[in-house]
Design a protein around this motif. Sequence first.
Motif, PDB file in Angstrom:
ATOM      1  N   VAL A  85       0.834  -1.206   0.000  1.00 11.32           N
ATOM      2  CA  VAL A  85       0.000   0.000   0.000  1.00 11.32           C
ATOM      3  C   VAL A  85       0.867   1.254   0.000  1.00 11.32           C
ATOM      4  CG1 VAL A  85      -1.681   1.329   1.336  1.00 11.32           C
ATOM      5  CG2 VAL A  85      -1.930  -1.155   1.130  1.00 11.32           C
ATOM      6  N   TRP A  86       1.842   1.317   0.908  1.00 10.78           N
ATOM      7  CA  TRP A  86       2.654   2.523   1.028  1.00 10.78           C
ATOM      8  C   TRP A  86       3.609   2.678  -0.153  1.00 10.78           C
ATOM      9  CZ3 TRP A  86       0.123   5.622   3.673  1.00 10.78           C
ATOM     10  CH2 TRP A  86      -0.572   5.218   4.803  1.00 10.78           C
ATOM     11  N   SER A  87       4.059   1.573  -0.744  1.00  7.88           N
ATOM     12  CA  SER A  87       4.916   1.698  -1.934  1.00  7.88           C
ATOM     13  C   SER A  87       4.128   2.257  -3.111  1.00  7.88           C
ATOM     14  CB  SER A  87       5.561   0.363  -2.288  1.00  7.88           C
ATOM     15  OG  SER A  87       4.584  -0.594  -2.644  1.00  7.88           O
ATOM     16  N   VAL A  88       2.858   1.868  -3.230  1.00  3.92           N
ATOM     17  CA  VAL A  88       2.018   2.418  -4.305  1.00  3.92           C
ATOM     18  C   VAL A  88       1.789   3.903  -4.086  1.00  3.92           C
ATOM     19  CG1 VAL A  88      -0.308   2.370  -5.285  1.00  3.92           C
ATOM     20  CG2 VAL A  88       0.929   0.240  -4.897  1.00  3.92           C
ATOM     21  N   TYR A  89       1.558   4.302  -2.842  1.00  2.00           N
ATOM     22  CA  TYR A  89       1.416   5.732  -2.553  1.00  2.00           C
ATOM     23  C   TYR A  89       2.703   6.482  -2.886  1.00  2.00           C
ATOM     24  CZ  TYR A  89      -3.158   5.831  -0.298  1.00  2.00           C
ATOM     25  OH  TYR A  89      -4.501   5.798  -0.057  1.00  2.00           O
ATOM     26  N   ALA A  90       3.849   5.910  -2.557  1.00  2.00           N
ATOM     27  CA  ALA A  90       5.126   6.560  -2.845  1.00  2.00           C
ATOM     28  C   ALA A  90       5.354   6.688  -4.349  1.00  2.00           C
ATOM     29  CB  ALA A  90       6.273   5.779  -2.203  1.00  2.00           C
ATOM     30  N   ALA A 119       3.050   6.745  -6.695  1.00  2.00           N
ATOM     31  CA  ALA A 119       2.092   7.728  -7.210  1.00  2.00           C
ATOM     32  C   ALA A 119       2.559   9.146  -6.901  1.00  2.00           C
ATOM     33  CB  ALA A 119       0.710   7.484  -6.606  1.00  2.00           C
ATOM     34  N   PHE A 120       3.091   9.365  -5.703  1.00  2.00           N
ATOM     35  CA  PHE A 120       3.588  10.693  -5.349  1.00  2.00           C
ATOM     36  C   PHE A 120       4.757  11.095  -6.242  1.00  2.00           C
ATOM     37  CE2 PHE A 120       6.561  13.386  -3.018  1.00  2.00           C
ATOM     38  CZ  PHE A 120       5.751  14.486  -2.797  1.00  2.00           C
TER      39      PHE A 120
END
Length: 64
Positions: free
Chosen positions: A19-24, A26-27
Amino acid sequence: MQFDSLAAFMSMEGHGIFVWSVYAIAFVVLATLFLVPLRKNRQFFTEQAMLAKREQRIQQQAEG
């Protein structure tokens, strides 16, 4: 979904890394899409200013 602690929220029952890697990612993509055109725009106007100065120098040399 409710979490008991910040650590539980970050780990998300073992799925947090995904989840957090996808957010990173995307950012990073969104930041790149925002910053690259700004840089190209600044570079374009710098080049245009240099060309205008060059043309002005050439015109002054031709006159005088």
